[in-house]
Design a protein around this motif. Structure first.
Motif, PDB file in Angstrom:
ATOM      1  N   ALA A 103      90.996 139.368   8.304  1.00 21.59           N
ATOM      2  CA  ALA A 103      89.718 138.886   8.844  1.00 21.59           C
ATOM      3  C   ALA A 103      88.744 138.771   7.676  1.00 21.59           C
ATOM      4  N   LYS A 104      87.584 138.201   7.930  1.00 25.44           N
ATOM      5  CA  LYS A 104      86.641 137.936   6.850  1.00 25.44           C
ATOM      6  C   LYS A 104      86.218 139.219   6.142  1.00 25.44           C
ATOM      7  N   VAL A 105      85.918 139.053   4.853  1.00 28.39           N
ATOM      8  CA  VAL A 105      85.511 140.176   4.014  1.00 28.39           C
ATOM      9  C   VAL A 105      84.005 140.124   3.821  1.00 28.39           C
ATOM     10  N   MET A 106      83.323 141.192   4.191  1.00 28.09           N
ATOM     11  CA  MET A 106      81.860 141.225   4.213  1.00 28.09           C
ATOM     12  C   MET A 106      81.252 142.018   3.069  1.00 28.09           C
ATOM     13  N   GLY A 107      82.012 142.918   2.467  1.00 24.95           N
ATOM     14  CA  GLY A 107      81.439 143.777   1.438  1.00 24.95           C
ATOM     15  C   GLY A 107      82.412 144.042   0.308  1.00 24.95           C
ATOM     16  N   LEU A 108      81.878 144.240  -0.900  1.00 22.56           N
ATOM     17  CA  LEU A 108      82.659 144.585  -2.084  1.00 22.56           C
ATOM     18  C   LEU A 108      81.924 145.660  -2.873  1.00 22.56           C
ATOM     19  N   ALA A 109      82.675 146.490  -3.556  1.00 22.79           N
ATOM     20  CA  ALA A 109      82.101 147.463  -4.490  1.00 22.79           C
ATOM     21  C   ALA A 109      83.071 147.641  -5.642  1.00 22.79           C
ATOM     22  N   VAL A 110      82.526 147.880  -6.834  1.00 29.37           N
ATOM     23  CA  VAL A 110      83.327 148.091  -8.038  1.00 29.37           C
ATOM     24  C   VAL A 110      83.152 149.537  -8.482  1.00 29.37           C
ATOM     25  N   ASP A 123      88.646 143.172   9.721  1.00 32.18           N
ATOM     26  CA  ASP A 123      89.904 143.623  10.318  1.00 32.18           C
ATOM     27  C   ASP A 123      89.892 145.142  10.511  1.00 32.18           C
ATOM     28  N   ALA A 124      88.697 145.749  10.290  1.00 33.87           N
ATOM     29  CA  ALA A 124      88.463 147.191  10.459  1.00 33.87           C
ATOM     30  C   ALA A 124      89.105 148.007   9.344  1.00 33.87           C
ATOM     31  N   LYS A 125      89.463 147.354   8.240  1.00 34.58           N
ATOM     32  CA  LYS A 125      90.104 148.062   7.141  1.00 34.58           C
ATOM     33  C   LYS A 125      89.290 147.958   5.857  1.00 34.58           C
ATOM     34  N   ILE A 126      89.537 148.910   4.968  1.00 31.65           N
ATOM     35  CA  ILE A 126      88.967 148.918   3.623  1.00 31.65           C
ATOM     36  C   ILE A 126      90.117 148.726   2.653  1.00 31.65           C
ATOM     37  N   GLY A 127      89.963 147.777   1.732  1.00 32.52           N
ATOM     38  CA  GLY A 127      90.989 147.554   0.726  1.00 32.52           C
ATOM     39  C   GLY A 127      90.603 148.183  -0.595  1.00 32.52           C
ATOM     40  N   LEU A 139      92.764 151.291   3.867  1.00 37.90           N
ATOM     41  CA  LEU A 139      92.330 152.498   4.571  1.00 37.90           C
ATOM     42  C   LEU A 139      91.880 152.134   5.978  1.00 37.90           C
ATOM     43  N   SER A 140      92.350 152.894   6.952  1.00 33.56           N
ATOM     44  CA  SER A 140      91.984 152.671   8.353  1.00 33.56           C
ATOM     45  C   SER A 140      91.297 153.910   8.897  1.00 33.56           C
ATOM     46  N   GLY A 141      90.236 153.703   9.650  1.00 32.00           N
ATOM     47  CA  GLY A 141      89.499 154.817  10.237  1.00 32.00           C
ATOM     48  C   GLY A 141      88.390 154.329  11.141  1.00 32.00           C
ATOM     49  N   HIS A 142      87.860 153.153  10.839  1.00 35.11           N
ATOM     50  CA  HIS A 142      86.831 152.561  11.691  1.00 35.11           C
ATOM     51  C   HIS A 142      87.483 151.874  12.894  1.00 35.11           C
ATOM     52  N   SER A 143      86.737 151.803  13.990  1.00 38.68           N
ATOM     53  CA  SER A 143      87.260 151.176  15.207  1.00 38.68           C
ATOM     54  C   SER A 143      86.808 149.729  15.354  1.00 38.68           C
ATOM     55  N   ALA A 144      86.026 149.243  14.402  1.00 45.40           N
ATOM     56  CA  ALA A 144      85.565 147.850  14.424  1.00 45.40           C
ATOM     57  C   ALA A 144      85.369 147.397  12.977  1.00 45.40           C
ATOM     58  N   GLY A 145      84.905 146.169  12.806  1.00 48.60           N
ATOM     59  CA  GLY A 145      84.769 145.585  11.484  1.00 48.60           C
ATOM     60  C   GLY A 145      83.955 146.433  10.522  1.00 48.60           C
ATOM     61  N   GLY A 155      82.672 157.976  -8.954  1.00 45.02           N
ATOM     62  CA  GLY A 155      83.860 157.246  -8.528  1.00 45.02           C
ATOM     63  C   GLY A 155      84.816 158.031  -7.669  1.00 45.02           C
ATOM     64  N   ALA A 156      84.501 159.279  -7.370  1.00 48.97           N
ATOM     65  CA  ALA A 156      85.431 160.112  -6.607  1.00 48.97           C
ATOM     66  C   ALA A 156      85.397 159.819  -5.119  1.00 48.97           C
ATOM     67  N   TRP A 157      84.286 159.273  -4.655  1.00 45.85           N
ATOM     68  CA  TRP A 157      84.094 159.074  -3.217  1.00 45.85           C
ATOM     69  C   TRP A 157      83.731 157.623  -2.921  1.00 45.85           C
ATOM     70  N   LEU A 158      84.092 157.198  -1.732  1.00 46.93           N
ATOM     71  CA  LEU A 158      83.752 155.863  -1.261  1.00 46.93           C
ATOM     72  C   LEU A 158      83.105 155.990   0.109  1.00 46.93           C
ATOM     73  N   TYR A 159      82.018 155.266   0.313  1.00 46.77           N
ATOM     74  CA  TYR A 159      81.314 155.263   1.589  1.00 46.77           C
ATOM     75  C   TYR A 159      81.502 153.895   2.239  1.00 46.77           C
ATOM     76  N   SER A 160      81.719 153.882   3.547  1.00 40.95           N
ATOM     77  CA  SER A 160      81.910 152.621   4.268  1.00 40.95           C
ATOM     78  C   SER A 160      81.046 152.598   5.525  1.00 40.95           C
ATOM     79  N   ALA A 161      80.477 151.419   5.809  1.00 37.40           N
ATOM     80  CA  ALA A 161      79.595 151.238   6.968  1.00 37.40           C
ATOM     81  C   ALA A 161      80.207 150.197   7.900  1.00 37.40           C
ATOM     82  N   SER A 162      80.116 150.453   9.193  1.00 41.12           N
ATOM     83  CA  SER A 162      80.875 149.635  10.135  1.00 41.12           C
ATOM     84  C   SER A 162      80.060 149.137  11.326  1.00 41.12           C
ATOM     85  N   VAL A 163      80.589 148.092  11.924  1.00 39.86           N
ATOM     86  CA  VAL A 163      80.066 147.566  13.179  1.00 39.86           C
ATOM     87  C   VAL A 163      80.141 148.624  14.273  1.00 39.86           C
ATOM     88  N   ASP A 164      81.055 149.587  14.131  1.00 41.88           N
ATOM     89  CA  ASP A 164      81.184 150.629  15.153  1.00 41.88           C
ATOM     90  C   ASP A 164      80.066 151.672  15.081  1.00 41.88           C
TER      91      ASP A 164
END
Length: 435
Positions: A103-110, A123-127, A139-145, A155-164
């Motif tokens: 599904a479409k990709v909405m966010g990127l981080a380096v 697609d509710a996943k983080i690549g 990575l799967s854990g969110h229930s929506a996009g 660089g040890a941690w990653l934060y993700s924000a979701s439609v859920d």
């Protein structure tokens, strides 16, 4: 390919700068932490890397580009509605497509060490993509996009924000979920990490219901809430020194917060028409770049932000009132104008020009990168085929094309659109002469 550095001159703060050239709304803006140069992503399927006022265009996406980031000053990554990431080498002009999302990709981080790219997809996943190649991890854990991702300073941690409505903290080395930091009642669109001396202590996020909220990273406690009755929050940028946080909303306002006092420094009606989709502070923090419904990037000095004229003073055709247009023009404005020009040349639109479209075989305009479906097509654009296109919808009439799905159900609306195109775009006879 050599790209020279473009630096805004703060001494000329009496004026603001604009970057013009995209053929559609500006969806994202990013600034190189090395040189301070600007890259932009647009609905026109392209990325612009700006050297002075003339950009280098990066063309390769098959749909709107939603996000762009510098990996380093010679390497850019972008992603969008075609579900793919593209790595662009600015030094040798090469590109590499990274595929795996569905599904479409909405966010990127380096990552801070620039060895990894994180992607957020609907697609509710983080690549997690190694910059030097190798298979991605999802990575799967969110229930929506997933809308946005951000690495911690180490660089040890990653934060993700979701439609859920959640923000999840991930252990990068273990490639596993650590814990949920936020459970919000509405979707979280944007986020930023901050704190003193590169030690993140808070996460700021903007949500679909118009709230900008700052929470404690360790406890999840709410530290500050800002609700200005303008929804949704669509853009967010933190200055490099961490002292200012800017948000953009669906009503066209840019709000700048002082992150030490958590007071509102300015609240600026930046767009008379449409939302603010993209924000980025310059490297020195003195300029704020903004994009929205127009195909222009506006760059205002942060000092005295509210003194400047807003963007989008003229209403784009697709937002004009119905009574201001004939029915045929109205159909074109609503269905076609954001992607197609009526003049010669593509005008860097997402779709090919409709100039002299009648009598033209589909997929043959020289300056447009068609999908494989249309290249070599035997369709000729006539009153009948254009009518059928909007009766069936592109997905059925030309399966596999890049044209978004849309249908014009009423026969009189399709007829009026065809007649408007004949008058406004011209046609060709068998000898190729304009009729």
């Amino acid at each position: 390919m050599f790209l020279s550095l473009f630096v805004f001159d703060p001494s000329s703060a009496a004026d603001f700068e604009t970057l013009k050239g995209h053929g559609g709304p500006v969806m994202d803006i990013t600034v190189s932490r090395d040189s301070g140069r600007v890259a932009t992503a647009s609905f026109d399927n392209a990325v612009g890397v700006w050297s002075g006022r003339e950009p280098d265009w990066l063309d390769g996406h098959e749909a709107a580009v939603k996000v762009v980031r510098f990996v380093n000053d010679d390497l850019v990554v972008s992603a969008g509605d075609d579900n793919a990431l593209i790595l662009w080498n600015l030094e040798d002009g090469s590109q590499k497509k990274l595929e795996g999302h569905t599904a479409k990709v909405m966010g990127l981080a380096v990552s801070p060490d620039r060895t990894m790219i994180a992607s957020a997809s609907w697609d509710a996943k983080i690549g997690l993509w190694p910059v030097d190649g190798g298979a991605p991890t999802f990575l799967s854990g969110h229930s929506a996009g997933v809308n946005k991702v951000a690495f911690s300073a180490d660089g040890a941690w990653l934060y993700s924000a979701s439609v859920d409505g959640s923000i999840i903290l991930w252990d990068v080395a273990a490639k596993a979920e650590k814990r949920v930091i936020v459970r919000n009642g509405f979707g979280v669109n944007v986020l930023a990490l901050g704190g003193k001396n590169s030690n993140e202590t808070w996460v700021a996020y903007g949500s679909q219901d118009g709230v900008t909220r700052i929470v404690d990273i360790e406890t999840g406690d709410r530290l500050h809430d800002f609700t200005l009755e303008r929804r949704p929050i669509l853009a967010m940028s933190l200055s490099e020194d961490g002292k200012r946080l800017a948000t953009g909303d669906g009503h066209g306002f840019i709000t700048v917060f002082d992150t030490e006092s958590w007071s509102i420094e300015s609240d600026f009606k930046a767009a008379l028409k449409g939302p603010i989709w993209a924000l980025a502070f310059s490297k020195d923090g003195e300029v704020l770049h903004a994009g929205g419904i127009e195909d222009i990037v506006y760059s205002w000095p942060v000092a005295g932000l509210g003194k400047f004229d807003p963007m989008a003073k003229e209403t784009p055709n697709f937002l004009r009132k119905p009574e201001q247009m004939s029915n045929g023009e109205r159909q074109f404005a609503r269905k076609c104008s954001i992607c197609h020009a009526l003049t010669e040349g593509s005008a860097r639109k997402a779709g090919p020009s409709l100039y002299e479209v009648f009598g033209r075989r589909a997929g043959t305009l020289p300056d447009y990168p068609y999908s494989k479906t249309l290249t070599g097509s035997d369709i000729v654009w006539t009153e009948e085929t254009i009518d059928q296109l909007f009766l069936d919808g592109p997905d059925h009439f030309i399966p596999g094309s890049k044209m978004p799905m849309q249908v014009i159900a009423k026969p009189e609306d399709r007829t009026d659109l065809v007649n408007y195109l004949k008058a406004a775009a011209g046609s060709q006879n068998k000898n190729g002469e304009t009729q």
